[in-house]
Design an enzyme around this catalytic site. Structure first.
Site, PDB file in Angstrom:
ATOM      1  N   GLY A  28       7.178  -7.200  -0.307  1.00 55.01           N
ATOM      2  CA  GLY A  28       6.747  -6.178  -1.218  1.00 55.01           C
ATOM      3  C   GLY A  28       6.027  -4.967  -0.568  1.00 55.01           C
ATOM      4  N   CYS A  36       0.631   4.793 -10.387  1.00 57.40           N
ATOM      5  CA  CYS A  36      -0.029   5.441 -11.373  1.00 57.40           C
ATOM      6  C   CYS A  36       0.184   7.095 -11.261  1.00 57.40           C
ATOM      7  CB  CYS A  36      -1.709   5.282 -10.783  1.00 57.40           C
ATOM      8  SG  CYS A  36      -1.909   3.407 -10.589  1.00 57.40           S
ATOM      9  N   VAL A  67      14.343  -9.986  -0.435  1.00 53.14           N
ATOM     10  CA  VAL A  67      14.401 -11.567   0.102  1.00 53.14           C
ATOM     11  C   VAL A  67      14.924 -12.216  -0.918  1.00 53.14           C
ATOM     12  CG1 VAL A  67      12.640 -13.141   0.687  1.00 53.14           C
ATOM     13  CG2 VAL A  67      12.301 -10.897   1.276  1.00 53.14           C
ATOM     14  N   THR A  97       4.971  -9.430  -4.525  1.00 51.31           N
ATOM     15  CA  THR A  97       6.581  -9.110  -4.760  1.00 51.31           C
ATOM     16  C   THR A  97       6.360  -8.351  -6.150  1.00 51.31           C
ATOM     17  OG1 THR A  97       6.402 -11.243  -5.922  1.00 51.31           O
ATOM     18  CG2 THR A  97       7.720 -10.935  -3.884  1.00 51.31           C
ATOM     19  N   ALA A 103      -1.004 -14.762  -1.895  1.00 50.37           N
ATOM     20  CA  ALA A 103      -0.370 -13.774  -2.677  1.00 50.37           C
ATOM     21  C   ALA A 103      -1.253 -12.901  -3.326  1.00 50.37           C
ATOM     22  CB  ALA A 103       0.315 -14.646  -3.985  1.00 50.37           C
ATOM     23  N   ASP A 159       0.644  -7.660  -8.844  1.00 48.74           N
ATOM     24  CA  ASP A 159       1.034  -8.060 -10.083  1.00 48.74           C
ATOM     25  C   ASP A 159       1.663  -9.399 -10.071  1.00 48.74           C
ATOM     26  OD1 ASP A 159       0.287  -5.610 -10.654  1.00 48.74           O
ATOM     27  OD2 ASP A 159       2.257  -4.696 -11.284  1.00 48.74           O
TER      28      ASP A 159
END
Lengths: 173, 416
Positions: free
Chosen positions: B7, B42, B78, B104, B267, B270
């Site tokens: 990511g 943003c 991936v 991710t 992780a 989001d």
């Protein structure tokens, strides 16, 4: 992480609120030096008035070791200078969203309405005008270790010190 | 050590930069489906509004990645994560890792409404989306979903000269951020330039090849463009298929070190399910700042430095037709089951409300004036008792040392 190590070397501005009369000269010097205009609202130092306590507290960027403004910046433009530990910004990238301003506990990030970017105190390359210009000695520019030493001494003689409020241009912590 | 990051959003890039800050030797590989270098999602509405050029949203250049010695393989997805072999597969290559950071992200949801496949349907998520919207030259726009992204997109397109309608399913705009009253006040400001329809759902979009009319239950709106800002879905497919635990809200489950159910696999961003700082309940925090903070924690723990995530606390500032609006922490709806005390104050130009549970501030919403709200945000995050702050404010020796309390007094003084 390495902020402790950094902290030993960096000089910062310390505030002796007891000595501050709230005259606002520091703000004028800051604004004229940074923007060319003579207006306290453009200054990166603010004076918070506490009339009930008869106290004026100058507030400016403390260069936190883990600054919230850095995390909240959506343009990733706030960074810690690896040599001095100061919290600095790449102002040309700022979109003026003000997220850093409301993430800062001290409101030390200030909107510059002329350029529409948010700025903070950058200690003027080692020669802060607010410090040299303060007639009361309410602002001190020194290393953490020196400030700590002063603070300890001040604590010992707190009673005597409070009775004779410093007005000689050499404030103590 | 070889650390692979999946990511390249806020979390992925923040993790990579933090890893390099802490360890100049480890091997860092970034894999991503998107081919853009790091960009600020943003800032994308600001591009739509025409305030900044698209190139200003990019945060890292080629040479930055080279300087940081970050190996990149962008533009290929991936497909598979194999936990036992410690490897990731893309269409062409297999990447082995010693430690893995999954960032991710999420993707916007387009509900299966008839006509949502016509030309002129867009989302606002990547620089590519913005390029496509601008190339489409929108004139009459329907923005679906009045969360912060919907509201920002609507105002941005209004600023560009489009005629904009904002359609929200719930009874008010920004329902997850603001309570009824501030939401209504913001809606009134928005309505100076935008048509706002609440309690309406898009049922059908009609047109031949291009969008002509957007139908809700009650209205037919002429439009050439529809922008979907109706929520996002976590990208957890590879994590789920690999057998990592997925939380009840659909995000990858992590502990306070941002480590997933598999040791060595972290992780952030989001795609994870974190927890709210006050309620400690699981939440999906889809904010730039949460992603960055989680990525810092993941990066530090990945290299063996201890750091714990303190919990998510939302902070959003919007510029609504030139008027700043702030929402922090939780709103009444999110505080169901708690006894909440509401302190509010309003005059001609300003409004604020503080939500308190027992002695703690848990939410803050303000319109018109945002100066000094950083003190309140700090109290929300730290769980500072209000009684303590009052004690400090009455003590002239403490005040200069705890100067951030001073700003809170302007908000707290009216609640005695």
């Amino acid at each position: 992480m390495n902020s402790k190590k950094m902290g030993m070397r960096m000089k910062r501005i310390f505030v002796n609120a007891e000595a501050c009369t709230g005259c606002g000269l520091c703000q004028l010097l800051c604004s004229v030096h940074k923007t060319g205009q003579w207006h306290p609202a453009l200054a990166r130092i603010k004076i918070k008035e506490m009339p009930e306590l008869e106290l004026n507290v100058p507030v400016l960027c403390l260069h936190c070791s883990n600054p919230p403004c850095e995390v909240y910046c959506v343009m990733n433009l706030i960074y810690k200078d690896p040599n001095t530990g100061y919290t600095l910004r790449r102002e040309d990238k700022c979109i003026g969203c003000r997220a850093c301003e409301i993430a800062c506990p001290f409101s030390a990030a200030v909107m510059d309405p002329i350029r529409e970017v948010v700025v903070n105190c950058d200690l003027c390359e080692g020669d802060p005008l607010c410090v040299s210009g303060c007639p009361e000695g309410a602002l001190l520019y020194m290393e953490d270790s020196e400030a700590g030493e002063r603070k300890r001494k001040a604590a010992v003689s707190l009673g005597a010190w409070r009775a004779s409020r410093p007005r000689d241009g050499r404030g103590s912590l | 050590m070889r650390i692979v990051i999946v990511g390249n959003g806020a979390a992925g890039n923040e993790a990579a930069v933090n890893l390099r800050k802490l360890d100049s030797h480890c091997e860092i590989v970034m894999l991503a489906r998107e081919s853009y270098p790091a960009y600020s999602a943003c800032a994308l509405p600001d591009v739509l509004a025409g305030w900044i050029p698209l190139k200003q949203t990019f945060l890292l250049k080629e040479e930055d990645y080279a300087r940081l010695k970050i190996e990149r393989s962008f533009g290929q997805a991936v497909n598979k994560l194999d936990l036992s072999e410690k490897c990731l597969q893309t269409a062409e290559t297999v990447y082995h890792y010693d430690r893995l950071i999954l960032a991710t992200g999420s993707q916007p949801v387009i509900p299966a409404v008839p006509g949502s496949d016509l030309a002129g349907n867009f989302v606002v998520k990547t620089p590519g989306d913005i390029e496509r919207i601008l190339a489409h030259k929108p004139k009459q726009v329907v923005v679906v979903g009045a969360g912060n992204i919907g509201v920002e997109t609507a105002s941005a397109l209004r600023n560009r000269g489009c005629r904009v309608s904002l359609v929200e399913m719930k009874d008010r705009i920004m329902p997850l951020l603001y309570d009824q009253k501030p939401s209504a006040l913001i809606q009134k400001i928005l309505e100076e330039g935008i048509e706002v329809l609440t309690g309406e759902r898009v049922s059908r979009i009609s047109g031949d090849t291009h969008i002509k009319v957007v139908h809700t239950q009650g209205q037919d709106i002429n439009a050439d463009t529809v922008i979907w800002a109706a929520g996002v879905r976590q990208n957890t497919d590879i994590a789920r298929e690999a057998g990592l635990s997925i939380g009840s809200l659909g995000g990858i489950q992590v502990d306070t070190h941002m480590q997933s159910s598999e040791a060595g696999v972290f992780a952030c961003g989001d795609c994870v399910e974190s927890f709210q700082v006050f309620t400690r309940k699981p939440c999906l925090s889809l904010l730039w700042s949460s992603a960055k903070r989680q990525a810092q924690v993941a990066a530090r723990n990945c290299l063996g430095y201890l750091d714990e995530y303190e919990g998510s606390c939302s902070l959003l500032i919007e510029d609504i037709m030139g008027i700043p609006c702030v929402a922090m922490g939780l709103n009444l709806e999110a505080l169901q089951g708690y006894e909440v005390e509401v302190i509010e104050q309003q005059d001609e130009n300003e409004y604020f409300r503080i939500l308190m549970v027992e002695d703690r501030i848990v939410g803050f919403q303000a319109i018109g004036k945002v100066e000094g709200s950083g003190a309140i945000f700090t109290m929300i995050k730290k769980g500072t008792p209000v009684s303590e702050s009052r004690k400090v404010l009455l003590n002239r020796r403490l005040v200069p040392n705890l100067a951030w309390y001073i700003d809170s007094s302007q908000y707290l003084s009216c609640s005695n």
